[in-house]
Design a protein around this motif. Structure first.
Motif, PDB file in Angstrom:
ATOM      1  N   ALA A  32      45.970 -56.010 -37.473  1.00 30.46           N
ATOM      2  CA  ALA A  32      45.754 -57.032 -36.445  1.00 30.46           C
ATOM      3  C   ALA A  32      44.314 -57.021 -35.951  1.00 30.46           C
ATOM      4  O   ALA A  32      43.682 -58.076 -35.807  1.00 30.46           O
ATOM      5  CB  ALA A  32      46.719 -56.801 -35.283  1.00 30.46           C
ATOM      6  N   ASP A  33      43.776 -55.825 -35.686  1.00 32.86           N
ATOM      7  CA  ASP A  33      42.394 -55.732 -35.215  1.00 32.86           C
ATOM      8  C   ASP A  33      41.412 -56.197 -36.285  1.00 32.86           C
ATOM      9  O   ASP A  33      40.447 -56.908 -36.005  1.00 32.86           O
ATOM     10  CB  ASP A  33      42.074 -54.286 -34.817  1.00 32.86           C
ATOM     11  CG  ASP A  33      42.653 -53.914 -33.467  1.00 32.86           C
ATOM     12  OD1 ASP A  33      43.070 -54.827 -32.729  1.00 32.86           O
ATOM     13  OD2 ASP A  33      42.686 -52.707 -33.158  1.00 32.86           O
ATOM     14  N   TYR A  34      41.666 -55.793 -37.512  1.00 32.13           N
ATOM     15  CA  TYR A  34      40.747 -56.148 -38.586  1.00 32.13           C
ATOM     16  C   TYR A  34      40.730 -57.658 -38.818  1.00 32.13           C
ATOM     17  O   TYR A  34      39.669 -58.269 -38.996  1.00 32.13           O
ATOM     18  CB  TYR A  34      41.130 -55.399 -39.861  1.00 32.13           C
ATOM     19  CG  TYR A  34      40.136 -55.543 -40.986  1.00 32.13           C
ATOM     20  CD1 TYR A  34      38.766 -55.567 -40.733  1.00 32.13           C
ATOM     21  CD2 TYR A  34      40.559 -55.646 -42.308  1.00 32.13           C
ATOM     22  CE1 TYR A  34      37.843 -55.703 -41.760  1.00 32.13           C
ATOM     23  CE2 TYR A  34      39.646 -55.769 -43.346  1.00 32.13           C
ATOM     24  CZ  TYR A  34      38.291 -55.802 -43.066  1.00 32.13           C
ATOM     25  OH  TYR A  34      37.386 -55.940 -44.091  1.00 32.13           O
ATOM     26  N   ALA A  35      41.903 -58.293 -38.779  1.00 34.12           N
ATOM     27  CA  ALA A  35      41.962 -59.749 -38.937  1.00 34.12           C
ATOM     28  C   ALA A  35      41.215 -60.453 -37.809  1.00 34.12           C
ATOM     29  O   ALA A  35      40.616 -61.518 -38.015  1.00 34.12           O
ATOM     30  CB  ALA A  35      43.413 -60.222 -38.980  1.00 34.12           C
ATOM     31  N   HIS A  36      41.235 -59.869 -36.618  1.00 35.17           N
ATOM     32  CA  HIS A  36      40.578 -60.473 -35.461  1.00 35.17           C
ATOM     33  C   HIS A  36      39.059 -60.332 -35.548  1.00 35.17           C
ATOM     34  O   HIS A  36      38.317 -61.256 -35.184  1.00 35.17           O
ATOM     35  CB  HIS A  36      41.098 -59.821 -34.182  1.00 35.17           C
ATOM     36  CG  HIS A  36      40.508 -60.372 -32.927  1.00 35.17           C
ATOM     37  ND1 HIS A  36      40.724 -61.662 -32.493  1.00 35.17           N
ATOM     38  CD2 HIS A  36      39.686 -59.810 -31.999  1.00 35.17           C
ATOM     39  CE1 HIS A  36      40.080 -61.874 -31.361  1.00 35.17           C
ATOM     40  NE2 HIS A  36      39.433 -60.773 -31.043  1.00 35.17           N
TER      41      HIS A  36
END
Length: 395
Positions: free
Chosen positions: A232-236
């Protein structure tokens, strides 16, 4: 306007948490021009096009489609960029999508529910005849999307649509009647990567099967796999192309350069979460306790902290004017709240942007009052649900 006024790197954490990012201050006309140019570059000449939400769920679907078409990009330039971004002198910006880099024969166009019709119109306008189109993790707000879908069907060889949101029955029927192969999974059982994985006629490798499982863990708030927060963090924080390329290669087992990048970014992330939690208040609305706060932050972690403090639901108002609504076992009506204030989503996770900002003075009041008007509008939507419950009880 002086660039320094909107430069995140020059702001204190307290001010940064209260103000929107630099992109907010760019006129929509510039955003539209940039989005149109990027979409045209991705669409023209493509064998297939994916229109997807820009989060881990939508982008995970794009990784599956590129695997199926043998159309993944070379990962080496992205890994080099990641290493450069965690160097001591580097900033926190995402990968530069303007760099010269090969284009995949499977074009990727990111969209939100509010920009979905624009994205589909661009595909219908720029795609070669006979293109394959996949729409992933996006639910139209109403039936205004149907004429655009009909134009797209006339252009494409096939249009497949995978989702797991709450669709209006009439809109779903109209999209299918137009000729779209629409598959909507159960929103509390599957993420959209799950839906795409079981719907696409391809034997996917184990690392992409694992990607679906870990994406589901985050998207459905199962929270049993620590890798789901990494996705989730990486996609953001990464560009869409970088995320799709890296998870397409590695699945949820992210490589060391990504792990180092996430560790680097999470220092400030935790500080912004703490600031939002510290300024939260608890409101009693009917049978529910609603935690309400304001700030630029990671809404999921803030919501989790407010639940631990006793909130049945959490409302995180953002400086850009939107808000995230998160529920729990004690409150599974987030989409009903958001639906009253220009939004929608899932029973336990939804988003909205109340239509209350007429000019920049309204935004100035929004920032200086820490989202007071938006808070009140959303709390009023919760209040209306209590009235519906009382009416149901009287029947």
């Amino acid at each position: 306007m002086d660039d320094d006024l909107i430069d995140d790197d020059g702001l204190s954490l307290s001010r940064k948490s209260r103000l929107p990012g630099a992109g907010f201050f760019y006129p929509d006309s510039l955003d539209e021009e940039y989005a149109d140019r990027r979409a045209r570059e991705a669409i023209e000449g493509a064998e297939a096009v994916v229109v997807a939400d820009g989060d881990a769920d939508g982008l995970g679907c794009a990784a599956l489609v590129r695997e199926m078409y043998d159309a993944a990009l070379d990962i080496a330039p992205f890994e080099e960029s990641l290493a450069a971004r965690v160097a001591p002198e580097a900033g926190d910006g995402e990968d530069d999508e303007n760099e010269d880099r090969e284009e995949s024969p499977v074009g990727l166009v990111t969209a939100s529910p509010h920009s979905l019709t624009d994205a589909l119109e661009r595909v219908a306008k720029y795609a070669d005849p006979g293109v394959d189109v996949y729409v992933c993790d996006l639910c139209p707000d109403d039936d205004t999307v149907v004429p655009i879908v009909e134009d797209l069907i006339d252009r494409a060889a096939r249009v497949e649509w995978f989702d797991h949101h709450q669709w209006d029955d009439d809109v779903a029927a109209a999209v299918r009647a137009a000729g779209v192969d629409l598959v909507v999974g159960e929103s509390d059982e599957e993420c959209t990567v799950d839906v795409a994985l079981r719907s696409l006629e391809y034997d996917f490798p184990e690392h992409l099967t694992a990607l679906a499982s870990v994406t589901r863990d985050h998207d459905l708030w199962i929270k049993e796999d620590p890798r789901s927060d990494d996705l989730a963090d990486y996609a953001h924080w990464a560009s869409a192309e970088e995320y799709v390329t890296v998870v397409g290669q590695y699945g949820p087992a992210l490589p060391d350069p990504v792990v180092d990048f996430l560790d680097h970014r999470r220092v400030e992330k935790e500080q912004l979460i703490e600031a939002a939690v510290d300024r939260a208040s608890m409101q009693s609305v009917g049978p529910w306790t609603v935690g309400v706060t304001y700030g630029r932050c990671s809404q999921n972690e803030v919501a989790e902290a407010l639940r631990e403090q006793g909130a049945d639901a959490a409302v995180i108002v953002k400086p850009a004017g939107s808000a995230s609504i998160r529920g729990s076992e004690g409150f599974e009506r987030c989409h009903e709240v958001a639906g009253q204030v220009n939004g929608g989503g899932h029973p336990r996770a939804a988003g909205c942007k109340p239509d209350i900002y007429d000019d920049m003075l309204d935004y100035a009041h929004h920032w200086s009052s820490e989202g007071y008007a938006t808070r009140q509008v959303i709390l009023a939507a919760f209040e209306r649900l209590t009235g519906e419950e009382a009416a149901d009880g009287d029947e």
